[in-house]
Design an enzyme around this catalytic site. Structure first.
Site, short mmCIF file in Angstrom:
data_model
loop_
_atom_site.label_atom_id
_atom_site.label_comp_id
_atom_site.label_asym_id
_atom_site.label_seq_id
_atom_site.Cartn_x
_atom_site.Cartn_y
_atom_site.Cartn_z
N GLU A 158 -9.82 -67.63 58.28
CA GLU A 158 -10.80 -68.73 57.92
C GLU A 158 -11.22 -68.92 55.90
OE1 GLU A 158 -11.92 -71.63 58.95
OE2 GLU A 158 -10.66 -71.20 61.09
N THR A 193 -3.21 -73.13 59.21
CA THR A 193 -2.44 -72.16 58.11
C THR A 193 -1.05 -72.27 58.22
OG1 THR A 193 -4.59 -70.45 58.64
CG2 THR A 193 -2.27 -69.25 57.89
N GLY A 235 -4.74 -70.71 66.45
CA GLY A 235 -5.03 -70.60 67.63
C GLY A 235 -5.12 -71.72 69.10
#
Length: 638
Positions: free
Chosen positions: A422, A136, A175
């Site tokens: 996602e 992302t 993350g």
């Protein structure tokens, strides 16, 4: 006479045939071992520390120490990757080590050559390196074709140079990258000799292994607080690359590769890039159901304890809240829907695991696009049900559900994020509109709804939406909103079909829990038809007023039957322990009111003398009016 309610909340897992049906023998055994390890380890205590009262930095520090301890447990006790990931979920905190197997190692195994795997997989399995997955960007999330980060081949040095050419190309929401990760699988556009070959994966070292300091040219920041104080254990990062060089061999080359002379060898199937997100979505297809089942269990235990008002004047005692239709008709459909997500999700995950094993062995990924479409729909469908469901459970528990110690805030914050990560954009779900709606049965509708009539209704609704989508597309209309309705209708049918097949399998043998499972199936089918997940679905199934009434009554009867005959047994079969629920509304040795008072009010850091340092300020503030009057030259008015 209302049925008796079982409020026996176990301290440890209780095994039984019905329980093993839901959990599966292997998952149940892993869960039992994890809980045994956690409940004797102070680092994993959920009562010694009141997490909502911690500063975010302190909460993450605790999560990092828990991650280290989990690594020790895995290495020392030879826990499987599955057991390790399930242990992370039991902390309720999304630890920084979560991506290690969930997406980092899984990509190494699926996307690297055997030679590359021999080098990197053992390092990841031994935690010599900490991994993340950087897809992302600030400017693009689900639309991977819009990714701007580049990996340019330098033939002289036999390296790729990773670059963030624009502000919008900043890798964002990555993350476990803000503080923890040492290596990241970076999704970047491959450029050779000025030609763009599209997105590929590049294993990039982002921190020094000896010091944890950033590698030259790598710029990283931790993102700060997330909405609702969610994902406290995840250090999401913003990452930019400024001429970062990596060896050519660190491009993941199982499907596509770059030779030493710069020759690009294209993949046999361009859809191989789907694999990364499909892997996570396949996990989510089941895990979202468990995310919803815990708040459902807490709401059950609390509403079966709480008494409020009386249904009639003759009653001596107040009515148990769970006996009101207003609670049953919200709680029980959620129980049925969560069960459907779990049972059908298990089948989706099992099928994807079988595909993966075959793909790694044979290189055949012909089924990947089918799994991509299936898991996109399942992800959108399941996360929306779970997110809204957690909030519905909180509301059912009234004011006490708003207390942080009820656990609903934590559960919601850690479930609702899945709606957006996602994928889940209009671009993702529009792919589902390609379904042709084949196999619609010609059924005369009657009530109560037998399975063949349920199938007809779900298919009829879906086909009508597909036809509407085709018409709108041909006429140039924006179909993104309609596609969301189509996705939910498609999910209703896919999950209904999967549950029905499972039920048929159960009917072939002699199962003592066939009746409660059939009751769950019936509530699921009737609830998604009578109270659909999207407002436009009502119009997509044209029924007469009389038929709508019969559908409503059929759903009511199914809910009431499950409440009277099976609800307590189903909750007991899931058997969530006090540790897993982590809610003051569901303690094994305390009533909810006692737990809320003792654990919330009495132990609050602001109770007693906790704020004594501010008392003089408060006393002084009450005298402020007098000083202001005196400064004005007047006397203070009494």
């Amino acid at each position: 006479m209302p049925p008796s309610r079982n409020r026996k909340i176990p301290k440890e897992p209780v095994e039984g045939d019905f329980t093993l049906f839901f959990w599966g023998p292997e998952k149940f055994a892993r869960r039992k071992a994890i809980l045994k390890a956690f409940t004797i380890n102070p680092l994993f205590s959920k009562t010694d520390v009141v997490l909502p009262s911690l500063a975010r930095k302190d909460a993450w520090t605790r999560a990092a120490h828990q991650a280290r301890e989990l690594i020790r447990l895995k290495l020392q006790h030879d826990w499987s990757h599955a057991q390790f990931m399930e242990a992370i979920r039991l902390t309720d905190n999304m630890l920084p080590v979560q991506p290690q197997f969930r997406i980092f190692l899984s990509n190494l195994e699926r996307q690297m050559t055997d030679k590359q795997k021999a080098i990197w997989v053992p390092k990841a399995e031994r935690f010599e390196i900490f991994g993340s997955y950087a897809q992302t960007e600030l400017g693009h999330g689900s639309n991977v074709r819009g990714i701007e980060t580049t990996a340019t081949f330098d033939g002289e040095r036999d390296e790729f140079v990773i670059e963030s050419p624009t502000a919008s190309s900043t890798k964002y929401w990555i993350g476990t990258t803000g503080v923890w990760a040492t290596h990241s699988i970076v999704v970047a556009r491959l450029v050779i000799g000025g030609k763009d070959y599209g997105n590929h994966l590049f294993l990039t070292q982002i921190r020094e292994l000896e010091t944890q300091r950033l590698m030259p040219g790598v710029e990283i920041y931790e993102l700060g607080p997330k909405a609702f104080q969610g994902m406290l254990g995840t250090d999401n990062g913003a990452m930019r690359f400024h001429g970062v060089s990596i060896p050519r061999e660190q491009m993941l080359m199982r499907n596509a590769r770059v030779e030493r002379d710069g020759t690009y060898v294209a993949p046999k199937n361009g859809k191989h890039s789907y694999g990364s997100m499909v892997t996570v979505r396949a996990i989510m297809a089941e895990s979202t159901g468990w995310d919803l089942l815990k708040p459902v269990a807490v709401a059950y235990y609390y509403t079966s304890y709480r008494k409020q008002f009386r249904k009639n004047k003759e009653q001596q005692e107040e009515t148990t809240v769970l006996d009101y239709a207003s609670v049953q008709h919200r709680l029980i459909p959620l129980l049925a829907q969560a069960t459907t997500l779990v049972l059908v999700g298990q089948r989706i995950k099992k099928a994807y695991d079988a595909y993966t094993a075959n793909y790694i062995k044979t290189g055949d990924f012909s089924q990947l696009e089918d799994f991509h479409l299936q898991t996109v729909g399942a992800k959108v469908y399941s996360t929306e049900i779970a997110g809204h469901g957690v909030e519905t459970c909180r509301i059912m528990c009234g004011g006490h559900g708003y207390h942080a110690l009820s656990g609903f805030g934590r559960m919601y914050a850690n479930a609702i994020n899945a709606v957006t990560y996602e994928g889940g954009s209009a671009g993702d779900i529009e792919a589902l509109a390609e379904w042709d709606g084949g196999g619609v049965a010609d059924v005369v509708i009657s009530f109560p709804l037998a399975p063949e009539v349920q199938r007809w209704a779900l298919e009829e609704r879906l086909v009508n939406l597909v036809q509407q989508h085709i018409e709108d597309t041909n006429e140039g209309r924006d179909t993104s909103y309609a596609c969301h309705a189509l996705t939910m209708a498609h999910g209703d049918f896919v999950y209904w079909k999967g549950f029905h097949e499972l039920l048929q399998d159960l009917q072939e043998g002699s199962n003592p829990f066939l009746e409660p499972v059939a009751s769950l199936f019936n509530v699921f089918a009737l609830s998604v038809l009578q109270v659909p997940h999207h407002p436009t679905l009502v119009a997509a199934l044209p029924l007469s007023q009389a038929q709508h009434k019969r559908l409503r009554l059929a759903k009511s009867a199914a809910v009431e039957q499950l409440a009277e005959k099976h609800l307590s047994d189903i909750i007991a079969a899931y058997g969530f322990t006090e540790y897993e629920l982590d809610s003051a509304l569901a303690r094994s040795d305390k009533e909810p009111y006692e737990a809320l008072f003792e654990e919330g009010a009495v132990t609050s850091e602001m109770s007693g003398d906790g704020m004594a340092h501010l008392w003089p300020m408060m006393v002084d503030t009450r005298q402020m009016w007098r000083r202001i009057e005196e400064e004005r030259g007047g006397k203070a008015r009494l």
